[in-house]
Design a protein around this motif. Structure first.
Motif, mmCIF file in Angstrom:
data_model
loop_
_atom_site.group_PDB
_atom_site.id
_atom_site.type_symbol
_atom_site.label_atom_id
_atom_site.label_comp_id
_atom_site.label_asym_id
_atom_site.label_seq_id
_atom_site.Cartn_x
_atom_site.Cartn_y
_atom_site.Cartn_z
ATOM 1 N N ASP A 81 12.753 46.727 10.120
ATOM 2 C CA ASP A 81 14.159 46.319 10.012
ATOM 3 C C ASP A 81 15.069 47.291 10.756
ATOM 4 O OD1 ASP A 81 13.379 44.149 8.497
ATOM 5 O OD2 ASP A 81 13.941 45.057 6.563
ATOM 6 N N LYS A 82 14.775 48.578 10.649
ATOM 7 C CA LYS A 82 15.550 49.602 11.346
ATOM 8 C C LYS A 82 15.465 49.411 12.859
ATOM 9 C CE LYS A 82 16.251 54.287 9.624
ATOM 10 N NZ LYS A 82 15.649 55.575 9.349
ATOM 11 N N LEU A 83 14.256 49.159 13.351
ATOM 12 C CA LEU A 83 14.066 48.946 14.788
ATOM 13 C C LEU A 83 14.832 47.724 15.271
ATOM 14 C CD1 LEU A 83 10.272 49.733 15.165
ATOM 15 C CD2 LEU A 83 12.143 50.993 16.215
ATOM 16 N N GLN A 84 14.778 46.651 14.510
ATOM 17 C CA GLN A 84 15.500 45.440 14.901
ATOM 18 C C GLN A 84 17.007 45.702 14.932
ATOM 19 O OE1 GLN A 84 13.737 42.431 12.209
ATOM 20 N NE2 GLN A 84 13.203 41.358 14.098
ATOM 21 N N GLY A 85 17.499 46.469 13.977
ATOM 22 C CA GLY A 85 18.913 46.826 13.967
ATOM 23 C C GLY A 85 19.294 47.627 15.203
ATOM 24 N N GLN A 86 18.444 48.571 15.586
ATOM 25 C CA GLN A 86 18.698 49.375 16.783
ATOM 26 C C GLN A 86 18.747 48.482 18.025
ATOM 27 O OE1 GLN A 86 15.680 52.383 17.114
ATOM 28 N NE2 GLN A 86 16.247 53.362 15.186
ATOM 29 N N MET A 87 17.815 47.531 18.106
ATOM 30 C CA MET A 87 17.763 46.657 19.273
ATOM 31 C C MET A 87 18.989 45.755 19.346
ATOM 32 S SD MET A 87 13.789 45.662 19.505
ATOM 33 C CE MET A 87 12.567 46.924 19.690
ATOM 34 N N ARG A 88 19.403 45.210 18.211
ATOM 35 C CA ARG A 88 20.610 44.373 18.199
ATOM 36 C C ARG A 88 21.836 45.188 18.595
ATOM 37 N NH1 ARG A 88 18.170 42.034 13.600
ATOM 38 N NH2 ARG A 88 19.296 43.471 12.253
ATOM 39 N N LYS A 89 21.934 46.400 18.066
ATOM 40 C CA LYS A 89 23.064 47.276 18.374
ATOM 41 C C LYS A 89 23.099 47.613 19.862
ATOM 42 C CE LYS A 89 25.038 51.751 17.077
ATOM 43 N NZ LYS A 89 24.888 52.919 16.212
ATOM 44 N N LEU A 90 21.939 47.951 20.418
ATOM 45 C CA LEU A 90 21.857 48.286 21.832
ATOM 46 C C LEU A 90 22.211 47.083 22.699
ATOM 47 C CD1 LEU A 90 21.191 50.340 24.026
ATOM 48 C CD2 LEU A 90 18.819 49.606 23.874
ATOM 49 N N LYS A 91 21.712 45.923 22.329
ATOM 50 C CA LYS A 91 22.002 44.705 23.087
ATOM 51 C C LYS A 91 23.507 44.433 23.111
ATOM 52 C CE LYS A 91 21.075 39.778 23.167
ATOM 53 N NZ LYS A 91 20.479 38.653 22.439
ATOM 54 N N THR A 92 24.157 44.598 21.969
ATOM 55 C CA THR A 92 25.604 44.379 21.887
ATOM 56 C C THR A 92 26.351 45.404 22.738
ATOM 57 O OG1 THR A 92 25.369 43.511 19.654
ATOM 58 C CG2 THR A 92 27.558 44.227 20.304
ATOM 59 N N GLN A 93 25.947 46.689 22.661
ATOM 60 C CA GLN A 93 26.595 47.722 23.465
ATOM 61 C C GLN A 93 26.454 47.438 24.947
ATOM 62 O OE1 GLN A 93 24.686 51.341 22.217
ATOM 63 N NE2 GLN A 93 26.198 51.765 20.626
ATOM 64 N N LEU A 94 25.266 47.035 25.353
ATOM 65 C CA LEU A 94 25.032 46.769 26.768
ATOM 66 C C LEU A 94 25.811 45.562 27.250
ATOM 67 C CD1 LEU A 94 21.242 47.525 27.059
ATOM 68 C CD2 LEU A 94 23.131 48.843 27.984
ATOM 69 N N GLN A 95 25.911 44.545 26.410
ATOM 70 C CA GLN A 95 26.685 43.371 26.801
ATOM 71 C C GLN A 95 28.149 43.744 27.001
ATOM 72 O OE1 GLN A 95 25.669 40.663 23.628
ATOM 73 N NE2 GLN A 95 24.129 39.639 24.873
ATOM 74 N N ARG A 96 28.659 44.623 26.175
ATOM 75 C CA ARG A 96 30.051 45.055 26.308
ATOM 76 C C ARG A 96 30.259 45.965 27.505
ATOM 77 N NH1 ARG A 96 30.881 46.542 20.061
ATOM 78 N NH2 ARG A 96 31.056 44.433 19.260
ATOM 79 N N ARG A 97 29.346 46.910 27.717
ATOM 80 C CA ARG A 97 29.528 47.921 28.769
ATOM 81 C C ARG A 97 29.128 47.452 30.154
ATOM 82 N NH1 ARG A 97 27.493 53.556 26.080
ATOM 83 N NH2 ARG A 97 29.132 53.669 24.548
ATOM 84 N N TYR A 98 27.988 46.806 30.231
ATOM 85 C CA TYR A 98 27.409 46.553 31.546
ATOM 86 C C TYR A 98 27.307 45.090 31.929
ATOM 87 C CZ TYR A 98 26.117 51.393 30.923
ATOM 88 O OH TYR A 98 26.160 52.744 30.697
ATOM 89 N N GLU A 99 27.749 44.236 31.103
ATOM 90 C CA GLU A 99 27.705 42.797 31.301
ATOM 91 C C GLU A 99 26.348 42.309 31.790
ATOM 92 O OE1 GLU A 99 31.121 41.221 33.284
ATOM 93 O OE2 GLU A 99 32.383 42.752 32.386
ATOM 94 N N HIS A 100 26.087 42.364 33.102
ATOM 95 C CA HIS A 100 24.859 41.765 33.632
ATOM 96 C C HIS A 100 23.779 42.784 33.981
ATOM 97 C CE1 HIS A 100 26.962 38.009 33.689
ATOM 98 N NE2 HIS A 100 27.930 38.556 34.396
ATOM 99 N N GLN A 101 24.021 44.064 33.723
ATOM 100 C CA GLN A 101 23.015 45.068 34.065
ATOM 101 C C GLN A 101 22.014 45.219 32.937
ATOM 102 O OE1 GLN A 101 24.763 48.744 35.262
ATOM 103 N NE2 GLN A 101 26.254 47.770 36.593
#
Length: 184
Positions: A81-101
């Protein structure tokens, strides 16, 4: 995903191994090509419970979770569950910061192997790092992805060895070496 399940003070039975692999297989949806993804799970048994450390190595980044619980199977569930939370958080951060990168390159983070009875001030591990050039923003994203308080990297902007860290008061701090390193 390739799995490596290691037992410390415990024999990893087929039931334990199956439980870990079954839970981790839910995470296949996060990886485009799961053949390049390695997963290491270290299961430890103690007098008063168990600890599960799961590290997922991808070509782009590394994810890590560590959970100690009285029940081994609860520790497995919580770590996934912790790992999945980290992945969701990272995905959201990347979508905000880097859009398509995609994800920035990460340093490999290994699980600390050793006893819990380590005396204060004793060096318990030495690591050699291959610092890859990345930006400060990428370093912060990588630090958050591995759920660590610091991250050592080679800054692409000024070619300095840099260390970004999470401050207790909130925000981030940055330490940089005065000498520059030539990026090849």
């Amino acid at each position: 995903m390739k799995y490596q399940i290691i037992g410390k003070n415990i024999v990893v039975t087929e039931a334990i191994s199956d439980a870990i692999i079954k839970k981790l297989s839910r995470m296949d949806k996060y990886f485009k090509n799961d053949e390049n993804v390695d997963c290491r799970a270290v299961v430890r048994s103690y007098k008063n419970g168990a600890k599960v450390e799961v590290t997922i190595f991808t070509p782009d980044t590394t994810f890590r979770a560590e959970v100690k619980d009285e029940d081994l199977y609860n520790a497995i569930d919580e770590s996934i569950d912790k790992l999945q939370g980290q992945m969701r958080k990272l995905k959201t951060q990347l979508q905000r910061r880097y859009e398509h990168q995609g994800l920035g390159k990460a340093l490999l983070y290994d699980v600390l192997e050793g006893d819990e009875d380590i005396s204060e001030g004793e060096v318990v591990r030495t690591k050699n790092l291959d610092l890859r050039p990345i930006t400060l923003d990428e370093a912060i994203v990588e630090m958050e992805a591995i759920d660590h308080d610091f991250y050592l990297y080679l800054d692409t902007d000024d070619e300095k060895i840099s260390l970004v860290y999470r401050r207790k008061e909130g925000g981030y701090g940055l330490l940089q070496a005065d000498n520059k390193v030539e990026i090849k």
